[in-house]
Design a protein around this motif. Sequence first.
Motif, PDB file in Angstrom:
ATOM      1  N   ASN A  39      24.143  58.579  20.540  1.00 37.50           N
ATOM      2  CA  ASN A  39      24.705  59.260  21.697  1.00 37.50           C
ATOM      3  C   ASN A  39      23.580  59.808  22.573  1.00 37.50           C
ATOM      4  O   ASN A  39      22.559  60.298  22.067  1.00 37.50           O
ATOM      5  CB  ASN A  39      25.603  60.426  21.254  1.00 37.50           C
ATOM      6  N   SER A  44      24.308  54.404  29.205  1.00 39.59           N
ATOM      7  CA  SER A  44      25.078  54.466  30.450  1.00 39.59           C
ATOM      8  C   SER A  44      24.155  54.567  31.659  1.00 39.59           C
ATOM      9  O   SER A  44      24.402  53.948  32.702  1.00 39.59           O
ATOM     10  CB  SER A  44      26.035  55.661  30.426  1.00 39.59           C
ATOM     11  N   GLN A  77      32.406  53.846  32.092  1.00 38.86           N
ATOM     12  CA  GLN A  77      33.246  54.479  31.071  1.00 38.86           C
ATOM     13  C   GLN A  77      34.476  55.123  31.693  1.00 38.86           C
ATOM     14  O   GLN A  77      35.566  55.078  31.128  1.00 38.86           O
ATOM     15  CB  GLN A  77      32.450  55.560  30.333  1.00 38.86           C
ATOM     16  N   GLN A 137      42.137  51.438  30.440  1.00 38.34           N
ATOM     17  CA  GLN A 137      40.887  50.765  30.094  1.00 38.34           C
ATOM     18  C   GLN A 137      41.039  49.246  30.212  1.00 38.34           C
ATOM     19  O   GLN A 137      40.132  48.554  30.704  1.00 38.34           O
ATOM     20  CB  GLN A 137      40.457  51.143  28.681  1.00 38.34           C
ATOM     21  N   GLU A 156      31.137  50.814  27.097  1.00 35.61           N
ATOM     22  CA  GLU A 156      32.127  51.197  26.080  1.00 35.61           C
ATOM     23  C   GLU A 156      33.547  50.775  26.483  1.00 35.61           C
ATOM     24  O   GLU A 156      34.450  51.606  26.607  1.00 35.61           O
ATOM     25  CB  GLU A 156      32.056  52.700  25.808  1.00 35.61           C
ATOM     26  N   THR A 158      35.913  49.416  24.883  1.00 39.46           N
ATOM     27  CA  THR A 158      36.971  49.469  23.869  1.00 39.46           C
ATOM     28  C   THR A 158      37.166  50.867  23.293  1.00 39.46           C
ATOM     29  O   THR A 158      37.890  51.033  22.316  1.00 39.46           O
ATOM     30  CB  THR A 158      36.665  48.494  22.717  1.00 39.46           C
ATOM     31  N   SER A 159      36.551  51.883  23.894  1.00 40.88           N
ATOM     32  CA  SER A 159      36.553  53.222  23.291  1.00 40.88           C
ATOM     33  C   SER A 159      37.955  53.834  23.190  1.00 40.88           C
ATOM     34  O   SER A 159      38.215  54.641  22.296  1.00 40.88           O
ATOM     35  CB  SER A 159      35.638  54.163  24.087  1.00 40.88           C
ATOM     36  N   GLN A 166      40.788  46.375  20.229  1.00 43.24           N
ATOM     37  CA  GLN A 166      39.327  46.262  20.274  1.00 43.24           C
ATOM     38  C   GLN A 166      38.882  44.855  19.905  1.00 43.24           C
ATOM     39  O   GLN A 166      38.092  44.219  20.621  1.00 43.24           O
ATOM     40  CB  GLN A 166      38.693  47.254  19.300  1.00 43.24           C
ATOM     41  N   ILE A 188      28.167  49.686  23.070  1.00 39.25           N
ATOM     42  CA  ILE A 188      29.140  49.792  21.990  1.00 39.25           C
ATOM     43  C   ILE A 188      28.565  50.629  20.856  1.00 39.25           C
ATOM     44  O   ILE A 188      27.360  50.585  20.593  1.00 39.25           O
ATOM     45  CB  ILE A 188      29.532  48.376  21.499  1.00 39.25           C
ATOM     46  N   HIS A 189      29.432  51.408  20.209  1.00 36.19           N
ATOM     47  CA  HIS A 189      28.988  52.227  19.081  1.00 36.19           C
ATOM     48  C   HIS A 189      29.305  51.585  17.731  1.00 36.19           C
ATOM     49  O   HIS A 189      28.622  51.879  16.744  1.00 36.19           O
ATOM     50  CB  HIS A 189      29.638  53.611  19.142  1.00 36.19           C
ATOM     51  N   ASP A 190      30.308  50.744  17.671  1.00 39.52           N
ATOM     52  CA  ASP A 190      30.694  50.122  16.404  1.00 39.52           C
ATOM     53  C   ASP A 190      29.734  48.967  16.097  1.00 39.52           C
ATOM     54  O   ASP A 190      29.825  47.889  16.690  1.00 39.52           O
ATOM     55  CB  ASP A 190      32.136  49.620  16.486  1.00 39.52           C
TER      56      ASP A 190
END
Length: 264
Positions: A39, A44, A77, A137, A156, A158-159, A166, A188-190
């Motif tokens: 984070n 971004s 976002q 989204q 992001e 798919t957040s 997703q 993406i975070h995943d």
Amino acid sequence: MVTIRLEDVGALHGAKLTVSGISTPAFSKGELVAVIGPNAAGKSTLFKRMAGLLRGPGRVVVEGSNKGKRAIGYMPQDTSANAVLTVYESVLLARKQGSGWVVKDSDLYTIDTILEALDIRDIAFCNLGELSGGQRQLVSIAQALVRNPDVLLMDEPTSALDLHRQIGVLDFMRNRADKTGMIVFIAIHDLDHALRFANQAMVIENGMLRAAGPTSDVITETLLRDVYRVEARIETCSRGTLRMLVDGVSPGVRGSLSRLETAA
């Protein structure tokens, strides 16, 4: 063939350089690039700089495109939009932005195809203000795709979506990149999703580039330990896809969690 590369790119917020010195290999036709990192790492900010919304040093070099400023598309976002418009109107406006206002049959066909692919044709004539966060989204994704850029930056995307959506969206973007040659960057975070769908990856940490290249070379157990502070294993599944198995957090994170539990 369209390619994009970054040459010593930085981004300014006011007079402060918050992203700096980012140089990448050339990403080319049909590649899906996962942009990952902790984070507030600067993902971004980097996307806004690439999209021309922030100033900064260095060059974003797109070669092989004849679309000029329309070569790079950007999905932020923030999915807020004019709540008075319907879904269809908002996507049509995105389609015609900067290209005149004569609506052709090809425009309507493109919009219908994308709404169908994202499974949102049933809300096409709903006002945006009536939609859930996940639905907005998906509409934002449609607005980005309908412009048909050569390079698409998705921050992001798919957040706000459930797991089924997703996977559906990421699979759709993977296939679209393959079929159209679009270069897609997805913040993406995943990391499991990144390992499964992206063939290239960039790691941003503290506003700088930590690594860039093929996903399997970038997302390693060493990276997970050093950047994310988790102990994990990368394994190959039966179909050749990779997955991450987390064994635990690093000692430093455990200490932080213990202090939080004590404070509570």
